[in-house]
Design a protein around this motif. Structure first.
Motif, short mmCIF file in Angstrom:
data_model
loop_
_atom_site.label_atom_id
_atom_site.label_comp_id
_atom_site.label_asym_id
_atom_site.label_seq_id
_atom_site.Cartn_x
_atom_site.Cartn_y
_atom_site.Cartn_z
N GLY A 70 0.82 -1.21 0.00
CA GLY A 70 0.00 0.00 0.00
C GLY A 70 0.85 1.25 0.00
N LEU A 71 1.92 1.25 0.80
CA LEU A 71 2.82 2.41 0.83
C LEU A 71 3.48 2.62 -0.53
N TYR A 72 3.87 1.53 -1.17
CA TYR A 72 4.51 1.64 -2.48
C TYR A 72 3.54 2.25 -3.50
N LEU A 73 2.31 1.76 -3.50
CA LEU A 73 1.32 2.29 -4.43
C LEU A 73 1.03 3.77 -4.16
N LEU A 74 1.08 4.15 -2.90
CA LEU A 74 0.79 5.54 -2.52
C LEU A 74 1.94 6.47 -2.87
N ASN A 75 3.17 6.06 -2.52
CA ASN A 75 4.31 6.96 -2.65
C ASN A 75 5.03 6.85 -3.98
N GLN A 76 5.17 5.63 -4.50
CA GLN A 76 5.95 5.43 -5.72
C GLN A 76 5.07 5.40 -6.97
N SER A 77 4.01 4.64 -6.92
CA SER A 77 3.13 4.53 -8.09
C SER A 77 2.13 5.68 -8.20
N LYS A 78 2.00 6.45 -7.11
CA LYS A 78 1.07 7.57 -7.09
C LYS A 78 -0.35 7.12 -7.47
N ASP A 79 -0.75 6.00 -6.87
CA ASP A 79 -2.07 5.44 -7.12
C ASP A 79 -2.80 5.29 -5.78
N PRO A 80 -3.29 6.39 -5.22
CA PRO A 80 -3.89 6.33 -3.89
C PRO A 80 -5.13 5.44 -3.80
N LYS A 81 -5.87 5.34 -4.88
CA LYS A 81 -7.07 4.50 -4.85
C LYS A 81 -6.69 3.04 -4.68
N ALA A 82 -5.68 2.58 -5.44
CA ALA A 82 -5.22 1.20 -5.30
C ALA A 82 -4.57 0.99 -3.93
N ALA A 83 -3.88 2.00 -3.44
CA ALA A 83 -3.24 1.90 -2.13
C ALA A 83 -4.29 1.71 -1.03
N SER A 84 -5.39 2.46 -1.13
CA SER A 84 -6.44 2.35 -0.12
C SER A 84 -7.00 0.94 -0.05
N LYS A 85 -7.08 0.28 -1.19
CA LYS A 85 -7.59 -1.09 -1.22
C LYS A 85 -6.63 -2.05 -0.51
N LYS A 86 -5.33 -1.84 -0.69
CA LYS A 86 -4.35 -2.66 0.01
C LYS A 86 -4.44 -2.47 1.52
N PHE A 87 -4.58 -1.21 1.95
CA PHE A 87 -4.68 -0.94 3.37
C PHE A 87 -5.97 -1.55 3.96
N GLU A 88 -7.04 -1.49 3.20
CA GLU A 88 -8.28 -2.11 3.67
C GLU A 88 -8.14 -3.62 3.77
N GLU A 89 -7.34 -4.20 2.90
CA GLU A 89 -7.13 -5.66 2.92
C GLU A 89 -6.39 -6.07 4.18
#
Length: 302
Positions: A70-89
């Motif tokens: 989730g952190l990678y998707l948020l900080n590196q991929s700049k995909d907060p929506k996908a990151a939120s799904k990882k954190f919810e998982e």
């Protein structure tokens, strides 16, 4: 704010995925129980095979792995929506772990970054409810307020969202007055107050144009008595001067002009108010008993 600012939400050593271990133990017990049952009927074997089949739906992943993805998707991929799904998982697969607590706050932040304000409010509210004593509770409350604030509409529309933003911002200052977010909340609160004052001015001008002076005065009065620190107060005083002169209540008109001149002597609105009073053969003169005078003295502006 970047994700790095939520420091306490990212700290901590790797913890064992207790939720996943508990689920696997439960499946083992269920399998042993089924093995103890006698076979009965020709259809039982098919049912047995289906029950014992490997269920990929509940295949857990390590909590720290999901969180870091989730952190990678948020900080590196700049995909907060996908990151939120990882954190919810993380929360779904490991609901009682420390990682779940951290991931809940990060999901709120990721939703905010994605512009999904309702989901942000939902996650942040849940965090504050479940972890009110956490050092990050102040930030969760701030995310709620910021989500409302970022949805404030223009002055031509209903200001219900603005009022919600103000209530949430005041909650940050009230509950967490020494936090780093209290200062930012106060600044946003002034912006929200300015928005409500702007709405009152917009409606007041409408009534003034329609020559419904009483209705107009009520709107401008609200700005003067409730929103003295906003940028709209100068015009509100000038409009009060205009409306009161129109209906012949010259004492209040003189007071509005005098208070305007005392607090904003260089304002173009004061020049208009002064000329209007002078056109009636009068001078700006403050009546200390007027609500206008009292409103400004109350806030040390008079």
């Amino acid at each position: 704010m970047s994700a790095q600012h939520v420091t306490s939400a990212q700290r901590g050593s790797t913890v064992e995925a207790r939720g996943g271990r508990a689920w696997r133990a439960l499946r083992l017990v269920a399998s042993v129980t089924v093995l103890a049952l006698p076979l009965a009927g020709c259809g039982t074997g098919a049912l047995w095979d289906k029950f014992l089949a490997k269920d990929e739906t509940y295949k857990d992943e390590p909590a720290d792995k999901l969180y870091n993805e989730g952190l990678y998707l948020l900080n590196q991929s700049k995909d907060p929506k996908a990151a939120s799904k990882k954190f919810e998982e993380v929360d779904r697969q490991h609901p009682y772990s420390d990682w779940a607590r951290k991931a809940l706050l990060m999901s709120a932040y990721a939703y905010y970054e994605a512009g999904d304000y309702d989901s942000c409010i939902g996650s942040a509210t849940r965090y504050v409810t479940l972890h009110p004593g956490s050092p990050d509770a102040a930030y969760a409350q701030y995310l709620i307020a910021a989500s409302h604030y970022d949805q404030i509409p223009d002055v031509s529309r209903d200001q219900g969202r603005t009022e919600k933003a103000m209530a949430a911002l005041e909650e940050v200052s009230r509950k967490y007055p020494t936090s780093e977010y209290a200062t930012s909340a106060k600044k946003k609160l002034e912006g929200a107050r300015d928005q409500l004052a702007g709405k009152e001015m917009s409606v007041g001008r409408y009534y003034l144009e329609k020559r419904d002076y009483t209705a107009a005065i009520n709107r401008f009065k609200t700005v003067v008595t409730r929103y003295q620190t906003t940028r709209h107060v100068e015009e509100a005083l000038a409009r009060l001067t205009e409306a009161y002169m129109a209906i012949g209540i010259v004492g209040e008109a003189q007071t509005a002009a005098a208070v305007l001149g005392h607090n904003f002597p260089d304002s173009r609105w004061y020049k208009d108010a002064y000329n209007l009073v002078k056109s009636g053969g009068l001078e700006p003169s403050e009546n200390q008993g007027s609500y206008i005078s009292k409103a400004f003295r109350k806030f040390g502006l008079g």
